[in-house]
Scaffold this active site. Sequence first.
Site, short mmCIF file in Angstrom:
data_model
loop_
_atom_site.label_atom_id
_atom_site.label_comp_id
_atom_site.label_asym_id
_atom_site.label_seq_id
_atom_site.Cartn_x
_atom_site.Cartn_y
_atom_site.Cartn_z
CG ASN A 1 -3.29 4.13 1.03
OD1 ASN A 1 -4.46 4.19 1.37
ND2 ASN A 1 -2.60 3.02 1.08
CD GLU B 1 -4.47 3.26 -5.71
OE1 GLU B 1 -4.53 4.48 -5.80
OE2 GLU B 1 -3.93 2.68 -4.76
CB SER C 1 -0.95 0.01 1.20
OG SER C 1 -0.32 -0.52 2.32
CG HIS D 1 -3.12 -0.61 -3.23
ND1 HIS D 1 -3.43 0.69 -2.90
CD2 HIS D 1 -3.13 -1.29 -2.06
CE1 HIS D 1 -3.60 0.79 -1.59
NE2 HIS D 1 -3.43 -0.41 -1.06
N1 3HC Z 1 -15.71 -9.14 3.87
C1 3HC Z 1 -16.63 -9.45 2.94
N2 3HC Z 1 -17.80 -8.80 2.81
C2 3HC Z 1 -18.05 -7.80 3.67
C3 3HC Z 1 -17.14 -7.43 4.67
C4 3HC Z 1 -15.92 -8.15 4.75
N3 3HC Z 1 -15.01 -7.85 5.67
N4 3HC Z 1 -17.67 -6.39 5.36
C5 3HC Z 1 -18.87 -6.14 4.81
N5 3HC Z 1 -19.09 -6.98 3.79
C6 3HC Z 1 -20.25 -7.01 2.92
C7 3HC Z 1 -21.49 -7.37 3.67
O1 3HC Z 1 -21.66 -8.77 3.77
C8 3HC Z 1 -22.58 -6.73 2.86
O2 3HC Z 1 -22.84 -7.54 1.73
P1 3HC Z 1 -24.32 -7.58 1.06
O3 3HC Z 1 -24.54 -6.18 0.51
O4 3HC Z 1 -24.14 -8.58 0.00
O5 3HC Z 1 -25.25 -7.94 2.13
C9 3HC Z 1 -21.90 -5.46 2.32
O6 3HC Z 1 -20.49 -5.69 2.42
C10 3HC Z 1 -22.30 -4.26 3.12
O7 3HC Z 1 -21.96 -4.56 4.48
P2 3HC Z 1 -22.83 -4.11 5.73
O8 3HC Z 1 -24.27 -3.95 5.32
O9 3HC Z 1 -22.53 -5.03 6.86
O10 3HC Z 1 -22.21 -2.75 6.19
P3 3HC Z 1 -21.96 -1.43 5.37
O11 3HC Z 1 -23.07 -1.10 4.46
O12 3HC Z 1 -21.52 -0.45 6.39
O13 3HC Z 1 -20.72 -1.78 4.43
C11 3HC Z 1 -18.40 -1.61 4.12
C12 3HC Z 1 -19.51 -2.20 4.96
C13 3HC Z 1 -18.46 -2.18 2.71
C14 3HC Z 1 -17.09 -2.00 4.78
C15 3HC Z 1 -18.62 -0.05 4.04
O14 3HC Z 1 -18.77 0.45 5.34
C16 3HC Z 1 -17.47 0.67 3.38
O15 3HC Z 1 -17.39 0.75 2.18
N6 3HC Z 1 -16.55 1.25 4.20
C17 3HC Z 1 -15.38 1.95 3.71
C18 3HC Z 1 -14.33 0.95 3.36
C19 3HC Z 1 -13.08 1.61 2.82
O16 3HC Z 1 -12.93 2.81 2.74
N7 3HC Z 1 -12.12 0.78 2.45
C20 3HC Z 1 -10.85 1.22 1.96
C21 3HC Z 1 -9.87 1.16 3.07
S1 3HC Z 1 -8.30 1.78 2.55
C22 3HC Z 1 -7.50 0.45 2.00
O17 3HC Z 1 -7.96 -0.68 2.05
C23 3HC Z 1 -6.13 0.69 1.45
C24 3HC Z 1 -5.08 0.12 2.31
O18 3HC Z 1 -3.85 0.28 1.64
C25 3HC Z 1 -4.99 0.77 3.66
#
Ligand code: 3HC
Length: 283
Positions: free
Chosen positions: A190, A152, A119, A140
């Site tokens: 990031n 990415e 990342s 990524h």
């Molecule tokens: N694994 C698999 N599926 C997951 C999951 C996981 N860990 N967490 C949630 N889900 C699925 C759920 O099962 C649900 O699926 P469905 O629509 O088929 O029922 C769907 O995602 C939506 O989940 P929830 O209804 O439980 O909850 P939310 O609507 O709050 O969604 C989320 C959860 C998708 C995590 C949403 O909150 C989100 O998009 N958050 C932001 C995530 C983000 O910004 N990620 C980037 C991080 S930065 C990064 O990764 C870069 C690295 O380098 C640091």
Amino acid sequence: MEIKRIGVAGFGLMGGGIAQVAAQAGYQVNVLEASDVFIEKGYAALDANLAKSVHKGKMSQADADGLRNRVIGTTSVKDLSGCDVVIEAIIENLDIKRKLFAELDALCPPHTLFASNTSSLQIIEIATATKRADRFVGMHFFNPVPVMKLVEVISTIQSSPEAARIATELATAMGKTAIQAKDRAGFVVNLLLVPYLLDAIRAFESGLATREDIDTGMVLGCGHPMGPLTLLDMIGLDTIYSITGIMFDEFKDPKYAAPPLLKQMVKAGFYGRKSGKGFYDYR
Ligand code: 3HC
């Protein structure tokens, strides 16, 4: 180039997710881990994800079983020697990544494409451990990998256009949208996300507002799916801490410097969801 078999190095949060989406796209997947314990943990997380999808009616039991059977865990690097693409998602440590790719370079055929899910490290620093820097790119993914739609694709000054094209087509086959980025620490997402998350920690640390109000502010005020402190807990405070270290080293810009509170929490073992405690308590 026809891709049949994909190697994934790392069966943790990111590697497990990458293995899942690769198997879901129909590829045979060999996942490398350091020990049987980590392989069992990886399978447990995969099984839980698949059971949830079946329970919700998003996947048939037969499809889930087929996907599960395409994911083969191993502790031997040699088992990745037959892969057409290897995607690495191990610990953010340059020396360990270089050592792994040097080994893979000696084992894999010349056509095998190498990709790192780092990342924040520069891809070229890892690629030069191999004799195929032209077939080495960054891929990524974002957490949670099965849900987040972006990959990415990072080209170094030595990556061939063909390598970037193969990675882009692979990301598309995995159901993702690829964007192209240059090989600079943080890439696109990031570079923008990390200062925002660190500012949220600084706001909390300075007593500006409660953690709940900071999160609610960004969820309701800006339409983000989760607030920054909740997102930090999901990404892992240890992961963010190591990213900030690398980005600060690269840019020497205070906006990438870890706030004291982040350092204290990491030293105390408060890594977020994975350790049961971060900005919030999950125990
Ligand atoms: N694994 C698999 N599926 C997951 C999951 C996981 N860990 N967490 C949630 N889900 C699925 C759920 O099962 C649900 O699926 P469905 O629509 O088929 O029922 C769907 O995602 C939506 O989940 P929830 O209804 O439980 O909850 P939310 O609507 O709050 O969604 C989320 C959860 C998708 C995590 C949403 O909150 C989100 O998009 N958050 C932001 C995530 C983000 O910004 N990620 C980037 C991080 S930065 C990064 O990764 C870069 C690295 O380098 C640091």
